[in-house]
Design an enzyme around this catalytic site. Structure first.
Site, PDB file in Angstrom:
ATOM      1  CG  ASN A 185      12.879 -52.862 -60.453  1.00 53.27           C
ATOM      2  OD1 ASN A 185      13.456 -53.752 -60.348  1.00 53.27           O
ATOM      3  ND2 ASN A 185      13.184 -51.451 -60.623  1.00 53.27           N
ATOM      4  CB  VAL A 186       6.488 -53.051 -57.058  1.00 50.29           C
ATOM      5  CG1 VAL A 186       4.888 -53.043 -57.043  1.00 50.29           C
ATOM      6  CG2 VAL A 186       6.967 -54.414 -56.909  1.00 50.29           C
ATOM      7  CG  ASN A 187       5.565 -47.247 -60.865  1.00 52.94           C
ATOM      8  OD1 ASN A 187       4.782 -46.833 -60.028  1.00 52.94           O
ATOM      9  ND2 ASN A 187       6.106 -46.512 -61.641  1.00 52.94           N
ATOM     10  CG  ASP A 211      12.834 -47.368 -62.372  1.00 56.11           C
ATOM     11  OD1 ASP A 211      13.443 -48.452 -62.775  1.00 56.11           O
ATOM     12  OD2 ASP A 211      11.482 -47.542 -62.446  1.00 56.11           O
ATOM     13  CB  SER A 221      11.069 -42.588 -64.186  1.00 57.38           C
ATOM     14  OG  SER A 221      10.096 -41.850 -63.777  1.00 57.38           O
ATOM     15  N   GLY A 253       7.136 -55.917 -61.543  1.00 56.74           N
ATOM     16  CA  GLY A 253       6.653 -56.628 -60.380  1.00 56.74           C
ATOM     17  C   GLY A 253       5.209 -56.504 -60.102  1.00 56.74           C
ATOM     18  CG  HIS A 263       7.777 -51.946 -67.292  1.00 57.10           C
ATOM     19  ND1 HIS A 263       8.551 -51.682 -68.384  1.00 57.10           N
ATOM     20  CD2 HIS A 263       8.442 -51.878 -66.245  1.00 57.10           C
ATOM     21  CE1 HIS A 263       9.895 -51.762 -68.015  1.00 57.10           C
ATOM     22  NE2 HIS A 263       9.906 -51.841 -66.640  1.00 57.10           N
ATOM     23  N   GLY A 264       3.322 -52.993 -65.944  1.00 61.83           N
ATOM     24  CA  GLY A 264       2.073 -52.482 -65.886  1.00 61.83           C
ATOM     25  C   GLY A 264       1.246 -53.784 -65.515  1.00 61.83           C
TER      26      GLY A 264
HETATM   27  O1  G3H Z   1      10.922 -49.800 -62.881  1.00 63.31           O
HETATM   28  C1  G3H Z   1       9.659 -49.981 -62.514  1.00 63.31           C
HETATM   29  C2  G3H Z   1       8.761 -51.282 -62.835  1.00 63.31           C
HETATM   30  O2  G3H Z   1       9.444 -52.270 -63.341  1.00 63.31           O
HETATM   31  C3  G3H Z   1       7.602 -51.163 -62.405  1.00 63.31           C
HETATM   32  O3  G3H Z   1       6.935 -52.286 -63.121  1.00 63.31           O
HETATM   33  O4  G3H Z   1       4.619 -51.019 -63.104  1.00 63.31           O
HETATM   34  O5  G3H Z   1       4.763 -53.519 -63.674  1.00 63.31           O
HETATM   35  O6  G3H Z   1       5.097 -52.488 -61.251  1.00 63.31           O
HETATM   36  P1  G3H Z   1       5.366 -52.440 -62.697  1.00 63.31           P
END
Ligand code: G3H
Length: 285
Positions: A232-234, A78, A47, A212, A181-182
């Site tokens: 996308n996963v964070n 991002d 980001s 994700g 998200h989250g």
């Molecule tokens: O762009 C980042 C994501 O959309 C992360 O989503 O934190 O739910 O995995 P998340």
């Protein structure tokens, strides 16, 4: 292969490329280790906050070092909400730019996204756009049900998506179909019928799925079948990092922190590896 060629391959072969956030070197190493072990292409994303912390130029150089080793990496900015940040990433040499105008009035969103496309496409840099704001944040929303987040946002309107894509020429459309998200108290479920409608009206546009973490696995598989090629996963990675760090600090007196990082990297790598398997991108390099 460049970013567009990778996404095209994913669309043709029916898999999704994981887009994993980095906020520090350990996380980057974990993603790369998983990509190598699984022989998978990966999107490494940061980001504007993460990019400022890591350094835009540093990220480009780090990604290049791994590309030189043969790792298939697409470097993605991002959720940038301002043109200036997108330009900063473009000037630094990012491969992919996500302009998130989802909270702007539609016409303003269209105008800036168009400007980003005009800047990026001559250099074969890909652009992702977002219309209906994807709610939540990459955090632990403990005790909160995802449904409470979902009602705050508007799920993607397929007709608005079509108009946005036609007027801007973005390569990828960030759909919002329940993927807040989250991580929440309950599993995220996706509105797959809405995704099908979106796929029908913009058949030539790549579809991404943000948020994700904590999504029902069968829904993920179905979304890929319908046409999602970037996920996308964070939060799940952040959570694994923090949990392991807490455990290590509780049980060790070590002050040379780099000696503790391999165990953290291993935990984050596990998360990334599992996602790669779920997304069907293992063995694609
Ligand atoms: O762009 C980042 C994501 O959309 C992360 O989503 O934190 O739910 O995995 P998340």
């Amino acid at each position: 292969m460049n970013a567009k060629e990778w996404l095209t391959k994913a669309k043709k072969e029916g898999f999704a490329i994981g887009a994993f956030n980095v906020g520090n070197l350990e996380t980057l190493e974990a993603i790369v280790a998983a990509a190598k072990a699984k022989k998978a292409p990966v999107i490494i994303e940061a980001s504007p906050g993460e990019s400022s912390f890591m350094g835009y130029n540093n990220l480009v150089d780090l990604a290049q070092n791994y590309k030189d080793e043969g790792v298939a990496i697409i470097l993605n900015l991002d959720h940038a909400t301002e043109f200036e940040k997108v330009k900063q990433a473009f000037d630094a040499g990012f491969d992919y730019l996500h302009f998130d105008g989802g909270q702007l009035p539609f016409e303003e969103n269209v105008a800036i996204a168009k400007q980003v496309v005009e800047m990026a496409h001559p250099k074969a840099v890909m652009v992702e756009g977002e219309v209906d704001h994807i709610t939540g944040s990459s955090d632990l929303h403990t005790g909160e049900k995802v449904a409470s987040e979902q009602v705050k946002g508007n799920y993607s309107d397929p007709q608005k998506a079509r108009e946005f894509v036609e007027r801007t020429g973005v390569d990828t459309y960030a759909s919002f179909i329940g993927n807040a998200h989250g991580l929440y108290a309950d599993e995220k479920r996706l509105d797959l019928n809405r995704l099908k409608e979106i796929r029908q009206v913009i058949p030539d546009t790549f579809l991404s799925l943000h948020g994700g973490s904590g999504v029902n696995q069968e829904d993920i598989k179905a979304a890929i079948e319908i046409g999602v090629n970037k996920i996308n996963v964070n939060t799940e990675m952040r959570n694994a990092y923090r949990k392991e760090l807490e455990e290590l600090l509780r049980t060790s007196d070590e002050v040379a922190m780099y000696k503790l990082y391999p165990e953290i990297i291993e935990e984050v790598q596990k998360v990334v590896g599992e996602k790669i398997d779920l997304f069907g991108s293992a063995g694609k390099v």
